[in-house]
Motif scaffolding. Structure first.
Motif, PDB file in Angstrom:
ATOM      1  N   LYS A 131      -8.818 -17.284 -58.778  1.00  0.00           N
ATOM      2  CA  LYS A 131     -10.040 -17.187 -59.569  1.00  0.00           C
ATOM      3  C   LYS A 131     -11.259 -16.886 -58.693  1.00  0.00           C
ATOM      4  O   LYS A 131     -11.251 -17.122 -57.484  1.00  0.00           O
ATOM      5  CB  LYS A 131     -10.278 -18.487 -60.335  1.00  0.00           C
ATOM      6  CG  LYS A 131      -9.170 -18.851 -61.314  1.00  0.00           C
ATOM      7  CD  LYS A 131      -9.067 -17.842 -62.437  1.00  0.00           C
ATOM      8  CE  LYS A 131      -8.211 -18.345 -63.590  1.00  0.00           C
ATOM      9  NZ  LYS A 131      -6.805 -18.553 -63.229  1.00  0.00           N
ATOM     10  N   LYS A 132     -12.318 -16.374 -59.341  1.00  0.00           N
ATOM     11  CA  LYS A 132     -13.578 -16.108 -58.651  1.00  0.00           C
ATOM     12  C   LYS A 132     -14.397 -17.398 -58.577  1.00  0.00           C
ATOM     13  O   LYS A 132     -14.701 -17.995 -59.613  1.00  0.00           O
ATOM     14  CB  LYS A 132     -14.381 -15.039 -59.387  1.00  0.00           C
ATOM     15  CG  LYS A 132     -13.823 -13.627 -59.268  1.00  0.00           C
ATOM     16  CD  LYS A 132     -14.769 -12.632 -59.949  1.00  0.00           C
ATOM     17  CE  LYS A 132     -14.248 -11.210 -59.816  1.00  0.00           C
ATOM     18  NZ  LYS A 132     -15.160 -10.239 -60.483  1.00  0.00           N
ATOM     19  N   GLY A 179     -17.909 -19.008 -56.963  1.00  0.00           N
ATOM     20  CA  GLY A 179     -19.188 -18.731 -56.310  1.00  0.00           C
ATOM     21  C   GLY A 179     -19.698 -19.936 -55.541  1.00  0.00           C
ATOM     22  O   GLY A 179     -19.673 -21.063 -56.047  1.00  0.00           O
ATOM     23  N   GLN A 196     -25.735 -18.597 -58.542  1.00  0.00           N
ATOM     24  CA  GLN A 196     -24.511 -19.207 -59.053  1.00  0.00           C
ATOM     25  C   GLN A 196     -24.663 -19.573 -60.534  1.00  0.00           C
ATOM     26  O   GLN A 196     -23.741 -19.377 -61.335  1.00  0.00           O
ATOM     27  CB  GLN A 196     -24.171 -20.471 -58.256  1.00  0.00           C
ATOM     28  CG  GLN A 196     -23.639 -20.219 -56.857  1.00  0.00           C
ATOM     29  CD  GLN A 196     -23.315 -21.525 -56.159  1.00  0.00           C
ATOM     30  OE1 GLN A 196     -22.532 -22.330 -56.656  1.00  0.00           O
ATOM     31  NE2 GLN A 196     -23.910 -21.746 -55.000  1.00  0.00           N
ATOM     32  N   VAL A 209      -8.532 -18.242 -53.205  1.00  0.00           N
ATOM     33  CA  VAL A 209      -9.491 -17.965 -54.271  1.00  0.00           C
ATOM     34  C   VAL A 209     -10.303 -16.730 -53.896  1.00  0.00           C
ATOM     35  O   VAL A 209     -10.329 -16.318 -52.733  1.00  0.00           O
ATOM     36  CB  VAL A 209     -10.446 -19.157 -54.512  1.00  0.00           C
ATOM     37  CG1 VAL A 209      -9.668 -20.406 -54.884  1.00  0.00           C
ATOM     38  CG2 VAL A 209     -11.320 -19.421 -53.284  1.00  0.00           C
ATOM     39  N   GLN A 210     -10.951 -16.142 -54.885  1.00  0.00           N
ATOM     40  CA  GLN A 210     -11.840 -15.014 -54.629  1.00  0.00           C
ATOM     41  C   GLN A 210     -13.243 -15.576 -54.402  1.00  0.00           C
ATOM     42  O   GLN A 210     -13.942 -15.917 -55.350  1.00  0.00           O
ATOM     43  CB  GLN A 210     -11.845 -14.047 -55.808  1.00  0.00           C
ATOM     44  CG  GLN A 210     -10.507 -13.413 -56.117  1.00  0.00           C
ATOM     45  CD  GLN A 210     -10.585 -12.462 -57.305  1.00  0.00           C
ATOM     46  OE1 GLN A 210     -11.396 -11.529 -57.316  1.00  0.00           O
ATOM     47  NE2 GLN A 210      -9.744 -12.699 -58.299  1.00  0.00           N
ATOM     48  N   SER A 211     -13.632 -15.694 -53.141  1.00  0.00           N
ATOM     49  CA  SER A 211     -14.934 -16.270 -52.808  1.00  0.00           C
ATOM     50  C   SER A 211     -16.046 -15.261 -53.049  1.00  0.00           C
ATOM     51  O   SER A 211     -15.951 -14.104 -52.643  1.00  0.00           O
ATOM     52  CB  SER A 211     -14.955 -16.717 -51.345  1.00  0.00           C
ATOM     53  OG  SER A 211     -14.026 -17.767 -51.130  1.00  0.00           O
ATOM     54  N   VAL A 212     -17.116 -15.728 -53.711  1.00  0.00           N
ATOM     55  CA  VAL A 212     -18.291 -14.892 -53.973  1.00  0.00           C
ATOM     56  C   VAL A 212     -19.493 -15.612 -53.370  1.00  0.00           C
ATOM     57  O   VAL A 212     -19.836 -16.723 -53.796  1.00  0.00           O
ATOM     58  CB  VAL A 212     -18.500 -14.673 -55.483  1.00  0.00           C
ATOM     59  CG1 VAL A 212     -19.678 -13.721 -55.708  1.00  0.00           C
ATOM     60  CG2 VAL A 212     -17.230 -14.118 -56.123  1.00  0.00           C
ATOM     61  N   SER A 228     -19.490 -14.204 -64.820  1.00  0.00           N
ATOM     62  CA  SER A 228     -19.192 -13.315 -63.691  1.00  0.00           C
ATOM     63  C   SER A 228     -18.300 -14.000 -62.670  1.00  0.00           C
ATOM     64  O   SER A 228     -17.665 -13.341 -61.849  1.00  0.00           O
ATOM     65  CB  SER A 228     -20.493 -12.862 -63.022  1.00  0.00           C
ATOM     66  OG  SER A 228     -21.299 -12.141 -63.932  1.00  0.00           O
ATOM     67  N   VAL A 229     -18.288 -15.329 -62.688  1.00  0.00           N
ATOM     68  CA  VAL A 229     -17.387 -16.114 -61.849  1.00  0.00           C
ATOM     69  C   VAL A 229     -16.710 -17.149 -62.732  1.00  0.00           C
ATOM     70  O   VAL A 229     -17.184 -17.463 -63.830  1.00  0.00           O
ATOM     71  CB  VAL A 229     -18.119 -16.816 -60.683  1.00  0.00           C
ATOM     72  CG1 VAL A 229     -18.714 -15.804 -59.715  1.00  0.00           C
ATOM     73  CG2 VAL A 229     -19.194 -17.756 -61.214  1.00  0.00           C
ATOM     74  N   ASP A 230     -15.605 -17.674 -62.255  1.00  0.00           N
ATOM     75  CA  ASP A 230     -14.857 -18.682 -63.021  1.00  0.00           C
ATOM     76  C   ASP A 230     -15.304 -20.104 -62.712  1.00  0.00           C
ATOM     77  O   ASP A 230     -15.116 -21.013 -63.529  1.00  0.00           O
ATOM     78  CB  ASP A 230     -13.362 -18.552 -62.714  1.00  0.00           C
ATOM     79  CG  ASP A 230     -12.822 -17.174 -63.073  1.00  0.00           C
ATOM     80  OD1 ASP A 230     -12.843 -16.822 -64.262  1.00  0.00           O
ATOM     81  OD2 ASP A 230     -12.413 -16.446 -62.142  1.00  0.00           O
TER      82      ASP A 230
END
Length: 338
Positions: free
Chosen positions: A156-157, A159, A194, A184-187, A202-204
């Motif tokens: 998952k994304k 942030g 955030q 994880v998909q780090s943003v 836009s993020v999970d």
């Protein structure tokens, strides 16, 4: 024409010209912002010191803000013939950049960014605690999210501010599930960004601190997936550059005295303290007092704090968050607390 040949007149003209030149030089020096002789002498003798503080407008640092708003900081610094300037930043890593650039003498932040600053070669030392609180940092997901455990974050994304203590909490939580940051998909997002990202899907998930936890929960926009309970003490600290601290130890002690006065007011008269600083954080005094239930404010750096900071350092180094290992004895200097 013949008067210019008179020696007495020539002498008068030369003297007047010299005086005019001296006056012009004085004006030019002032216009350029260069110190006059008397100011330069004051600066060299250490009687006019300015402490440049890199700040962050979050309730995690409420005791510093109370010290500022109630005048304690000015009062204590004045005893040492010092003043302070105050610059706000959105995260600890941004304070680190300002300090590294020579624009600040001190900064307050969470444990990990202070450790990172040291690991990158910045000549700084933690001189005091500010606060700690396991619930003041948390992973949030949208209220109706299908994510119900940390394990569900895989793929998952998420942030968070890279290099902040939020990164450490996320890494700790994932580690307990046999996962790592690479799972994880780090943003990389600031705290404000955030919030926008979470609300726009836009993020999970996000990893964020107070005041955002309380605000997002009270607005019904998010729920807490996990916080630092049982795994992260969450120390907030102040560091000074070694150069400033070695030259002006009395100013460092004055700063610490002021902050402790702020912490004492939060404990003894929370209503007065909350009314003084709630506006700095964009929350109501009532909300701020709720946030404070999750934090302990003190400048004391005891064994439990040193151990917690050491644990953060060891974990960050083991997991490649730090560029190089840090000697904890070089990082923490409690002599100014004594």
């Amino acid at each position: 024409m013949h008067t210019l040949n008179n020696p007495r007149i020539i002498k008068t003209i030369v003297k007047a010209t010299a005086l005019a030149a001296a006056a012009a030089l004085t004006l030019t020096t002032a216009a350029c912002g260069l110190p006059s002789a008397s100011i330069a002498n004051q600066q060299s003798s250490g009687s006019a010191v300015k402490l440049r503080i890199g700040a962050q407008p979050y309730p995690l640092y409420s005791d510093v803000y109370v010290a500022k708003e109630e005048g304690y900081l000015n009062q204590e610094l004045a005893k040492e013939k010092a003043t302070a300037s105050w610059d706000s930043f959105k995260s600890g890593p941004l304070v680190n950049e300002a300090v590294a650039g020579g624009n600040e003498d001190a900064g307050f932040m969470a444990d990990l960014p202070a450790i990172i600053a040291k690991s990158t070669g910045q000549k700084i030392s933690i001189v005091s605690n500010l606060a700690y609180g396991e619930k003041a940092l948390a992973v949030l997901v949208p209220k109706n999210s299908t994510i119900h455990s940390v394990a569900d974050l895989k793929g998952k994304k998420v942030g968070y501010a890279v290099g902040s203590y939020a990164e450490h909490l996320l890494a700790l939580l994932l580690d307990k599930q046999g996962l790592g940051l690479s799972d994880v998909q780090s943003v990389n997002l600031s705290a404000d960004d955030q919030v926008v990202a979470l609300q726009s899907n836009s993020v999970d998930a996000i990893v964020i601190w107070e005041q955002y936890i309380t605000k997002l929960k009270s607005e019904g926009a998010a729920r807490v997936l996990a916080d630092g309970t049982g795994i992260k003490r969450g120390n907030m600290v102040t560091y000074f550059t070694d150069d400033f601290a070695s030259k002006h130890p009395a100013v460092v002690r004055a700063y610490i005295r002021a902050v402790q006065r702020g912490a004492d007011l939060i404990a003894s008269d929370p209503d007065k303290a909350a009314n003084a600083v709630a506006k700095d954080f964009g929350v109501s005094p009532a909300e701020l007092k709720e946030i404070w239930k999750n934090l302990t404010f003190t400048t004391k750096l005891g064994p439990a704090d040193t151990k917690a900071i050491t644990d953060v350092k060891d974990f960050a180094y083991k997991n490649g968050i730090l560029k190089s290992d840090v000697n904890i004895g070089d990082l923490i200097n409690t002599s100014y607390l004594q």
